[in-house]
Design a protein around this motif. Structure first.
Motif, PDB file in Angstrom:
ATOM      1  N   ALA A  51     108.988  12.052 126.470  1.00  0.00           N
ATOM      2  CA  ALA A  51     109.039  10.584 126.485  1.00  0.00           C
ATOM      3  C   ALA A  51     107.883   9.984 125.694  1.00  0.00           C
ATOM      4  O   ALA A  51     108.071   9.029 124.931  1.00  0.00           O
ATOM      5  CB  ALA A  51     109.016  10.079 127.922  1.00  0.00           C
ATOM      6  N   SER A  70     108.841  18.769 134.694  1.00  0.00           N
ATOM      7  CA  SER A  70     108.191  17.455 134.806  1.00  0.00           C
ATOM      8  C   SER A  70     107.300  17.189 133.602  1.00  0.00           C
ATOM      9  O   SER A  70     107.387  16.126 132.971  1.00  0.00           O
ATOM     10  CB  SER A  70     107.371  17.402 136.100  1.00  0.00           C
ATOM     11  OG  SER A  70     106.560  16.251 136.144  1.00  0.00           O
ATOM     12  N   GLY A  73     107.771  18.513 123.868  1.00  0.00           N
ATOM     13  CA  GLY A  73     108.444  18.259 125.125  1.00  0.00           C
ATOM     14  C   GLY A  73     109.930  18.569 125.100  1.00  0.00           C
ATOM     15  O   GLY A  73     110.486  19.039 124.102  1.00  0.00           O
ATOM     16  N   ASN A  74     110.560  18.298 126.243  1.00  0.00           N
ATOM     17  CA  ASN A  74     111.987  18.553 126.413  1.00  0.00           C
ATOM     18  C   ASN A  74     112.493  17.549 127.446  1.00  0.00           C
ATOM     19  O   ASN A  74     112.083  17.589 128.606  1.00  0.00           O
ATOM     20  CB  ASN A  74     112.218  19.984 126.889  1.00  0.00           C
ATOM     21  CG  ASN A  74     113.677  20.321 127.125  1.00  0.00           C
ATOM     22  OD1 ASN A  74     114.545  19.456 127.087  1.00  0.00           O
ATOM     23  ND2 ASN A  74     113.945  21.582 127.371  1.00  0.00           N
ATOM     24  N   GLU A  75     113.377  16.660 127.039  1.00  0.00           N
ATOM     25  CA  GLU A  75     113.829  15.597 127.945  1.00  0.00           C
ATOM     26  C   GLU A  75     114.634  16.128 129.133  1.00  0.00           C
ATOM     27  O   GLU A  75     114.848  15.412 130.109  1.00  0.00           O
ATOM     28  CB  GLU A  75     114.641  14.560 127.186  1.00  0.00           C
ATOM     29  CG  GLU A  75     115.925  15.072 126.577  1.00  0.00           C
ATOM     30  CD  GLU A  75     116.679  14.001 125.817  1.00  0.00           C
ATOM     31  OE1 GLU A  75     117.838  14.256 125.433  1.00  0.00           O
ATOM     32  OE2 GLU A  75     116.113  12.907 125.582  1.00  0.00           O
ATOM     33  N   ASN A  76     115.064  17.385 129.063  1.00  0.00           N
ATOM     34  CA  ASN A  76     115.794  17.997 130.170  1.00  0.00           C
ATOM     35  C   ASN A  76     115.012  19.130 130.828  1.00  0.00           C
ATOM     36  O   ASN A  76     115.592  19.925 131.579  1.00  0.00           O
ATOM     37  CB  ASN A  76     117.146  18.531 129.671  1.00  0.00           C
ATOM     38  CG  ASN A  76     118.046  17.435 129.143  1.00  0.00           C
ATOM     39  OD1 ASN A  76     118.229  16.410 129.797  1.00  0.00           O
ATOM     40  ND2 ASN A  76     118.581  17.638 127.945  1.00  0.00           N
ATOM     41  N   VAL A 114     109.870   7.731 133.637  1.00  0.00           N
ATOM     42  CA  VAL A 114     110.058   9.102 133.148  1.00  0.00           C
ATOM     43  C   VAL A 114     110.558  10.058 134.228  1.00  0.00           C
ATOM     44  O   VAL A 114     110.602  11.263 134.006  1.00  0.00           O
ATOM     45  CB  VAL A 114     108.745   9.661 132.543  1.00  0.00           C
ATOM     46  CG1 VAL A 114     108.454   9.018 131.210  1.00  0.00           C
ATOM     47  CG2 VAL A 114     107.572   9.473 133.492  1.00  0.00           C
ATOM     48  N   GLY A 115     110.916   9.554 135.400  1.00  0.00           N
ATOM     49  CA  GLY A 115     111.420  10.452 136.423  1.00  0.00           C
ATOM     50  C   GLY A 115     111.267   9.867 137.806  1.00  0.00           C
ATOM     51  O   GLY A 115     111.070   8.660 137.977  1.00  0.00           O
ATOM     52  N   GLU A 141     107.295  18.658 130.641  1.00  0.00           N
ATOM     53  CA  GLU A 141     108.057  18.606 129.397  1.00  0.00           C
ATOM     54  C   GLU A 141     108.781  17.279 129.227  1.00  0.00           C
ATOM     55  O   GLU A 141     108.886  16.749 128.116  1.00  0.00           O
ATOM     56  CB  GLU A 141     109.059  19.756 129.363  1.00  0.00           C
ATOM     57  CG  GLU A 141     108.410  21.120 129.167  1.00  0.00           C
ATOM     58  CD  GLU A 141     109.384  22.261 129.333  1.00  0.00           C
ATOM     59  OE1 GLU A 141     109.101  23.355 128.806  1.00  0.00           O
ATOM     60  OE2 GLU A 141     110.439  22.069 129.993  1.00  0.00           O
ATOM     61  N   ARG A 142     109.249  16.709 130.329  1.00  0.00           N
ATOM     62  CA  ARG A 142     109.933  15.422 130.260  1.00  0.00           C
ATOM     63  C   ARG A 142     108.962  14.298 129.905  1.00  0.00           C
ATOM     64  O   ARG A 142     109.275  13.414 129.107  1.00  0.00           O
ATOM     65  CB  ARG A 142     110.640  15.125 131.589  1.00  0.00           C
ATOM     66  CG  ARG A 142     111.854  15.996 131.840  1.00  0.00           C
ATOM     67  CD  ARG A 142     112.360  15.867 133.268  1.00  0.00           C
ATOM     68  NE  ARG A 142     113.424  16.810 133.551  1.00  0.00           N
ATOM     69  CZ  ARG A 142     114.718  16.492 133.737  1.00  0.00           C
ATOM     70  NH1 ARG A 142     115.094  15.224 133.676  1.00  0.00           N
ATOM     71  NH2 ARG A 142     115.608  17.425 134.002  1.00  0.00           N
TER      72      ARG A 142
END
Length: 319
Positions: A124, A117, A111-114, A22-23, A119-120
């Motif tokens: 996911a 941290s 959430g927000n994929e963009n 996820v990052g 929110e991503r």
């Protein structure tokens, strides 16, 4: 059919574990959440479970740690998807909030994929959760002491309210808090996608509490039985339900002397706690505003003015 979640992949009758990337961390290294897929030998519904969306709430991790080794895919109908630790950064440092963006993860859904941290990560895990037919979001009352309970957060007017309340009863901790939750909770967002979702709040502890974990394990298996993942009968018992929740803070600084034990009935006007000096001199007394049950209490006795002390569940009935 093979089911995948991150790097975990399992065919019918198989189980696998892996990571959901996820990052990246601050040194540029990729990180992933621990995940598991249990793909039953027979077809059926999908259950999604997650734990530690708040990094210091570890009882849910303890539940998953004990549930997964007991699951035999050969005896399961349907699929179980698990994210064992959601709030990766907070878990690493044993904190409640994600230290990367100072966010409470269970206020970031869907959430927000963009985004940030949190929110991503929320985006996911929400993407995984919405593959399911039922969702269990395992929590605890942070490090405060709290009753073992299940929270129904969608609100009484929601189209999935009855299904969420039924799921809470099936999990069967003994207590249900039936109160609409704040925006950003998984148990608020997922019902909007048509998926019954509850928050089992498994007590409260520093580290984890074995009795609360045991209740969580029993609750998960009761859900598996009731919804047809396992071929055995579920046990349904009446639950004590609270539809209101009152919080009490300290009117002065000092040491708290609680007059009731966790789970005790409380009458309106009855003393909940007193605040004294270090020499036992009385400073203030706080009484209950309503009839109810002492639901949650702070762990440490010292308080500053206005600091949280306890909560009372109100509007009590049996469901």
């Amino acid at each position: 059919m093979t089911t995948t979640l991150g790097t975990a992949s399992a065919g019918p009758g198989e189980m696998d574990t892996g990571r959901l990337e996820v990052g990246e961390t601050r040194d540029g290294s990729p990180f992933g959440l621990p995940v598991a897929v249990i793909n039953g030998a027979a077809s059926g519904d999908t259950l999604y479970m997650q734990a530690a969306s708040d990094g210091d709430e570890l009882n849910g991790v303890g539940v998953i740690q004990r549930v997964v080794p007991q699951l035999d895919p050969a005896t399961i109908s349907g699929t179980i998807l698990i994210v064992g630790i959601v709030n990766y950064h907070a878990f690493q440092v044993a904190e409640h909030r994600n230290p990367i963006d100072d966010t409470k993860m269970n206020r970031a859904y869907p959430g927000n994929e963009n985004g940030t941290s949190s929110e991503r990560i929320a985006a996911a895990t929400f993407d995984v959760a919405t593959r399911a037919d039922i969702i269990l979001d395992l929590h605890q009352g942070s490090t405060s002491r709290m009753l073992d309970e299940v929270r129904v957060r969608c609100g009484t007017r929601h189209r999935l309210y009855d299904e969420c309340l039924e799921l809470a009863k099936v999990f069967g901790c003994g207590y249900i808090l039936d109160q609409k939750g704040p925006d950003g909770q998984l148990a608020r967002a997922a019902p909007n996608e048509g998926i019954p979702t509850v928050d089992p709040e498994l007590g409260g502890a520093v580290g984890w509490d074995r009795e609360s974990i045991r209740k969580g394990v029993d609750g998960v298996f009761n859900v598996l039985r009731y919804y047809g993942f396992l071929e055995s009968d579920a046990e349904l018992t009446r639950q004590t339900r609270a539809s209101g929740f009152e919080q009490y803070g300290a009117p002065s600084g000092g040491l708290v002397d609680l007059q009731k034990e966790l789970g005790n009935r409380v009458a309106s006007g009855e003393t909940l706690f007193e605040v004294t000096t270090p020499f036992g001199e009385p400073k203030s007394t706080v009484t209950a505003n309503s009839n109810g049950i002492l639901w949650r209490i702070r762990r440490l006795p010292q308080v500053a003015t206005g600091e949280y002390v306890c909560s009372v569940g109100t509007d009590i009935d049996s469901y």
